[in-house]
Design a protein around this motif. Structure first.
Motif, PDB file in Angstrom:
ATOM      1  N   LEU A 197       0.802  -1.223   0.000  1.00  0.00           N
ATOM      2  CA  LEU A 197       0.000   0.000   0.000  1.00  0.00           C
ATOM      3  C   LEU A 197       0.840   1.281   0.000  1.00  0.00           C
ATOM      4  O   LEU A 197       0.295   2.368  -0.126  1.00  0.00           O
ATOM      5  CB  LEU A 197      -0.927   0.016   1.226  1.00  0.00           C
ATOM      6  N   GLY A 198       2.149   1.133   0.168  1.00  0.00           N
ATOM      7  CA  GLY A 198       2.992   2.317   0.227  1.00  0.00           C
ATOM      8  C   GLY A 198       3.064   2.930   1.610  1.00  0.00           C
ATOM      9  O   GLY A 198       3.407   4.109   1.760  1.00  0.00           O
ATOM     10  N   ILE A 199       2.738   2.142   2.655  1.00  0.00           N
ATOM     11  CA  ILE A 199       2.814   2.645   4.022  1.00  0.00           C
ATOM     12  C   ILE A 199       4.288   2.780   4.401  1.00  0.00           C
ATOM     13  O   ILE A 199       5.078   1.862   4.170  1.00  0.00           O
ATOM     14  CB  ILE A 199       2.108   1.683   5.008  1.00  0.00           C
ATOM     15  N   PRO A 200       4.689   3.933   4.979  1.00  0.00           N
ATOM     16  CA  PRO A 200       6.089   4.096   5.405  1.00  0.00           C
ATOM     17  C   PRO A 200       6.536   2.944   6.312  1.00  0.00           C
ATOM     18  O   PRO A 200       5.745   2.411   7.096  1.00  0.00           O
ATOM     19  CB  PRO A 200       6.067   5.430   6.159  1.00  0.00           C
ATOM     20  N   GLU A 201       7.794   2.575   6.204  1.00  0.00           N
ATOM     21  CA  GLU A 201       8.306   1.379   6.867  1.00  0.00           C
ATOM     22  C   GLU A 201       8.061   1.388   8.373  1.00  0.00           C
ATOM     23  O   GLU A 201       7.663   0.370   8.954  1.00  0.00           O
ATOM     24  CB  GLU A 201       9.813   1.247   6.578  1.00  0.00           C
ATOM     25  N   HIS A 202       8.287   2.537   9.019  1.00  0.00           N
ATOM     26  CA  HIS A 202       8.146   2.577  10.478  1.00  0.00           C
ATOM     27  C   HIS A 202       6.694   2.367  10.909  1.00  0.00           C
ATOM     28  O   HIS A 202       6.428   1.783  11.964  1.00  0.00           O
ATOM     29  CB  HIS A 202       8.687   3.894  11.039  1.00  0.00           C
ATOM     30  N   LEU A 203       5.732   2.827  10.087  1.00  0.00           N
ATOM     31  CA  LEU A 203       4.325   2.600  10.392  1.00  0.00           C
ATOM     32  C   LEU A 203       3.900   1.179  10.014  1.00  0.00           C
ATOM     33  O   LEU A 203       3.109   0.547  10.718  1.00  0.00           O
ATOM     34  CB  LEU A 203       3.444   3.609   9.647  1.00  0.00           C
ATOM     35  N   LEU A 204       4.417   0.690   8.897  1.00  0.00           N
ATOM     36  CA  LEU A 204       4.051  -0.648   8.422  1.00  0.00           C
ATOM     37  C   LEU A 204       4.385  -1.712   9.467  1.00  0.00           C
ATOM     38  O   LEU A 204       3.583  -2.611   9.730  1.00  0.00           O
ATOM     39  CB  LEU A 204       4.777  -0.950   7.109  1.00  0.00           C
ATOM     40  N   GLU A 205       5.537  -1.585  10.079  1.00  0.00           N
ATOM     41  CA  GLU A 205       5.955  -2.561  11.083  1.00  0.00           C
ATOM     42  C   GLU A 205       4.976  -2.592  12.261  1.00  0.00           C
ATOM     43  O   GLU A 205       4.595  -3.663  12.740  1.00  0.00           O
ATOM     44  CB  GLU A 205       7.365  -2.204  11.571  1.00  0.00           C
ATOM     45  N   ARG A 206       4.542  -1.415  12.725  1.00  0.00           N
ATOM     46  CA  ARG A 206       3.609  -1.346  13.848  1.00  0.00           C
ATOM     47  C   ARG A 206       2.226  -1.864  13.444  1.00  0.00           C
ATOM     48  O   ARG A 206       1.571  -2.587  14.203  1.00  0.00           O
ATOM     49  CB  ARG A 206       3.484   0.097  14.352  1.00  0.00           C
ATOM     50  N   ILE A 207       1.762  -1.483  12.233  1.00  0.00           N
ATOM     51  CA  ILE A 207       0.424  -1.906  11.782  1.00  0.00           C
ATOM     52  C   ILE A 207       0.374  -3.422  11.628  1.00  0.00           C
ATOM     53  O   ILE A 207      -0.595  -4.077  12.034  1.00  0.00           O
ATOM     54  CB  ILE A 207       0.050  -1.196  10.461  1.00  0.00           C
ATOM     55  N   GLN A 208       1.431  -4.013  11.049  1.00  0.00           N
ATOM     56  CA  GLN A 208       1.461  -5.466  10.895  1.00  0.00           C
ATOM     57  C   GLN A 208       1.449  -6.164  12.256  1.00  0.00           C
ATOM     58  O   GLN A 208       0.789  -7.188  12.437  1.00  0.00           O
ATOM     59  CB  GLN A 208       2.690  -5.894  10.083  1.00  0.00           C
ATOM     60  N   TYR A 209       2.149  -5.590  13.219  1.00  0.00           N
ATOM     61  CA  TYR A 209       2.134  -6.160  14.580  1.00  0.00           C
ATOM     62  C   TYR A 209       0.719  -6.093  15.162  1.00  0.00           C
ATOM     63  O   TYR A 209       0.227  -7.080  15.735  1.00  0.00           O
ATOM     64  CB  TYR A 209       3.115  -5.393  15.472  1.00  0.00           C
ATOM     65  N   LEU A 210       0.048  -4.968  14.991  1.00  0.00           N
ATOM     66  CA  LEU A 210      -1.266  -4.760  15.604  1.00  0.00           C
ATOM     67  C   LEU A 210      -2.345  -5.637  14.973  1.00  0.00           C
ATOM     68  O   LEU A 210      -3.225  -6.139  15.668  1.00  0.00           O
ATOM     69  CB  LEU A 210      -1.651  -3.276  15.514  1.00  0.00           C
ATOM     70  N   ILE A 211      -2.308  -5.814  13.641  1.00  0.00           N
ATOM     71  CA  ILE A 211      -3.350  -6.633  13.011  1.00  0.00           C
ATOM     72  C   ILE A 211      -3.117  -8.126  13.213  1.00  0.00           C
ATOM     73  O   ILE A 211      -4.022  -8.928  12.977  1.00  0.00           O
ATOM     74  CB  ILE A 211      -3.507  -6.321  11.498  1.00  0.00           C
ATOM     75  N   HIS A 212      -1.919  -8.494  13.634  1.00  0.00           N
ATOM     76  CA  HIS A 212      -1.652  -9.908  13.907  1.00  0.00           C
ATOM     77  C   HIS A 212      -1.857 -10.267  15.377  1.00  0.00           C
ATOM     78  O   HIS A 212      -1.654 -11.415  15.766  1.00  0.00           O
ATOM     79  CB  HIS A 212      -0.226 -10.289  13.476  1.00  0.00           C
ATOM     80  N   ARG A 213      -2.285  -9.298  16.177  1.00  0.00           N
ATOM     81  CA  ARG A 213      -2.610  -9.612  17.560  1.00  0.00           C
ATOM     82  C   ARG A 213      -3.922 -10.398  17.601  1.00  0.00           C
ATOM     83  O   ARG A 213      -4.786 -10.232  16.727  1.00  0.00           O
ATOM     84  CB  ARG A 213      -2.729  -8.328  18.378  1.00  0.00           C
ATOM     85  N   PRO A 214      -4.114 -11.247  18.597  1.00  0.00           N
ATOM     86  CA  PRO A 214      -5.284 -12.132  18.598  1.00  0.00           C
ATOM     87  C   PRO A 214      -6.605 -11.438  18.903  1.00  0.00           C
ATOM     88  O   PRO A 214      -7.666 -11.982  18.596  1.00  0.00           O
ATOM     89  CB  PRO A 214      -4.945 -13.157  19.691  1.00  0.00           C
ATOM     90  N   ASN A 215      -6.563 -10.255  19.506  1.00  0.00           N
ATOM     91  CA  ASN A 215      -7.820  -9.579  19.839  1.00  0.00           C
ATOM     92  C   ASN A 215      -7.635  -8.071  19.840  1.00  0.00           C
ATOM     93  O   ASN A 215      -6.520  -7.556  19.710  1.00  0.00           O
ATOM     94  CB  ASN A 215      -8.347 -10.055  21.206  1.00  0.00           C
TER      95      ASN A 215
END
Length: 566
Positions: free
Chosen positions: A299-317
């Motif tokens: 999507l073109g998300i900046p790297e520092h944000l992408l890392e946090r977003i991927q962590y957050l959407i992979h959380r179980p709840n």
């Protein structure tokens, strides 16, 4: 060259091997695919990403001893191109690039195609000099030069002259129809023109004396006026028929959809009608089902944000909210997240209005308020379906918000959207909708706010020094003096329809709900929440993200200010 021009047969594989662009194994793989499925060897090598289209073109141009022209950096004259009829241009994949005193310069996708060369020669009746061009550039430029506006006007006039004949709509089974009546041809031309310029929406708006057809391209409406207001009812009825709407109901808004195929593209069209002063307004949202769904890292998300977003959407709840106004790309982001999360180990249920893209393995539910199938009703049932992840198309009311937050606290990941301007106001908006502060504080994990900003056209990009007013705006807005920085603007050209922009990119703002923010939510303290959010380490407002694109010349100060004051 005359009409008798000849090129000896070229073994493309040998040329690419000798140039060191491919190896023997890649050639054999491509030949096997060609034997099974047919097609040109060069196209197969490009499709397999063994070689690029431009690399193949340059090797061919050297072998044929003709120039290669990169149309992206070439001064195009649309009037000259149109002197070769569109039918021949597209059939022969040949562009008339220059009309000179004693000859013509033509660009051919395949210069060894003698039949096409002779047909072009017969039409132009002059000496032809050949250059090699890329097929992808040819297709794009054809769509830009040969717009359908003249055809639309002509068909509108024909329809007005035979309005009674247009009442026989023929096929009403959900396609545009191939019948010869002018209304079907007109609608087909409107869609073809919209697809050629990459429009996301088509607006049909009858006025007192005219019919206004508008297309939203890169978020901005472009207008085409037909002085034929009388054709509007026939056009609206045709759209209603193929959308399975009630053609006799003109007093109430209606929503529908239909599917069609244009030039091999499967498109899904969402239709909305609304009664206005001089008839019915129709808005059609175009969804290209042929395009693949992007992953979150595309999507073109900046790297520092992408890392946090991927962590957050992979959380179980927890609940992840994507916010922004209509047309800001929220749905694209949600589908990208779902594509990332979709696996055989997870059960995903989506609740949408409507279902925009069909995704394998997902349980997708379309709401239907007419029978009580609301977001809240489906969400209540979805929780009992043992899901791991639930996607709710939009948080529309108190009940949906409360059920979604409770689900996020009981072992489910909940993804949804909200129509707000920024991330900070979104959390408090949930409370304004009736959700209890402790629920929001406990269930909400993060808020992603986003916008789409237009990219400057590469073909008419020019330097821009800030005006005094722009300097003051930026200094007040971002507390940064950029008076000496050289920005970029688009002057407008034929490639960008004189807008100065082509395409869009997204800017993002991420707000994670940490303990201090959660405590402010529990107390329903809007001021404290805002102050703490602005001081958060990783928080950067949308305007700062837009500034980065403006500084690097991807976008303009005009777009930055448009986003900042939205």
């Amino acid at each position: 060259m005359s009409s008798s021009h000849q090129f000896k047969k070229i073994r493309l594989g040998d040329l690419l091997l000798n140039a060191g662009l491919v190896n023997e194994l890649q050639i054999q793989t491509a030949l096997k695919i060609q034997e099974e499925n047919g097609g040109r060897l060069g196209d197969i090598l490009i499709a397999q990403k063994f070689v690029t289209e431009k690399e193949v073109a340059k090797v061919l141009s050297e072998q044929l001893k003709i120039p290669f022209i990169d149309l992206n950096n070439y001064a195009i004259n649309p009037e000259v191109i149109r002197k070769l009829p569109e039918k021949i241009t597209r059939k022969c994949k040949t562009l008339l690039l220059e009309q000179r005193e004693k000859d013509f310069l033509i660009g051919m996708v395949d210069p060894t195609d003698i039949v096409s060369y002779d047909e072009v020669y017969e039409n132009l009746q002059n000496t032809l000099n050949i250059a090699l061009i890329l097929e992808s550039d040819f297709n794009k430029l054809c769509d830009e030069v040969f717009r359908k506006t003249e055809e639309i006007s002509s068909l509108a006039a024909e329809l007005q002259g035979s309005i009674s004949a247009a009442i026989d709509f023929g096929d009403d089974t959900g396609s545009l129809g191939t019948e010869a009546v002018p209304v079907a041809k007109l609608l087909e031309s409107i869609f073809e023109d919209a697809l050629q310029v990459g429009a996301s929406d088509i607006h049909i708006e009858p006025d007192e004396h005219i019919l206004r057809i508008r297309q939203r391209v890169d978020g901005v409406l472009h207008e085409h006026i037909l002085p034929k207001k009388e054709i509007a009812p026939a056009l609206v009825i045709k759209i209603k028929l193929i959308s399975k709407l009630n053609i006799s109901e003109k007093r109430m808004p209606q929503d529908g959809r239909f599917q069609a195929i244009f030039k091999g593209k499967h498109i899904d069209v969402r239709v909305s009608t609304m009664p206005i002063r001089y008839g019915e307004s129709v808005v059609m949202r175009i969804l290209d089902q042929s395009s693949s769904i992007l992953r979150i890292n595309q999507l073109g998300i900046p790297e520092h944000l992408l890392e946090r977003i991927q962590y957050l959407i992979h959380r179980p709840n927890g609940m992840v909210l994507v916010t922004g106004p209509t047309g800001s790309g929220k749905t694209t982001t949600l589908y990208a997240a779902l594509s990332e999360l979709n696996s055989q180990e997870k059960k995903i249920i989506t609740i949408e209005d409507p279902v925009e893209y069909a995704i394998s393995r997902l349980n997708q539910v379309q709401v239907n308020a007419n029978i009580g199938l609301t977001f809240a009703a489906v969400l209540r049932s979805a929780v009992r379906q043992d899901p791991d992840i639930i996607m709710v198309g939009e948080m529309r009311d108190e009940e949906t918000v409360s059920i979604g937050l409770r689900a996020s606290m009981t072992g489910h990941l909940v993804l949804s959207t909200l129509h707000t301007n920024d991330s900070i106001s979104s959390a408090m908006r949930l409370i304004d909708m009736g959700a209890q502060g402790f629920l929001v504080a406990s269930g909400l994990r993060c808020i992603i706010a986003q916008r789409l900003i237009r990219k400057i056209c590469e073909h008419c990009k020019a330097d821009h020094k800030l005006t005094f007013t722009e300097q003051i705006w930026l200094k007040n807005l971002l507390q940064e003096d950029l008076g000496n920085h050289i920005f970029k603007i688009g002057r407008g050209c034929n490639r960008c329809n004189q807008t100065g922009y082509t395409g869009r990119t997204a800017i993002y703002e991420l707000l994670e709900i940490d303990p201090p923010l959660a405590e402010a939510l529990r107390r329903n303290d809007n001021q404290q929440f805002t102050e703490v959010a602005k001081l958060q380490k990783n928080f950067k407002p949308l305007a700062f993200s837009a500034l980065e694109y403006a500084k690097t010349g991807v976008s303009s100060i005009e777009e930055l200010l448009r986003v900042a004051v939205a």
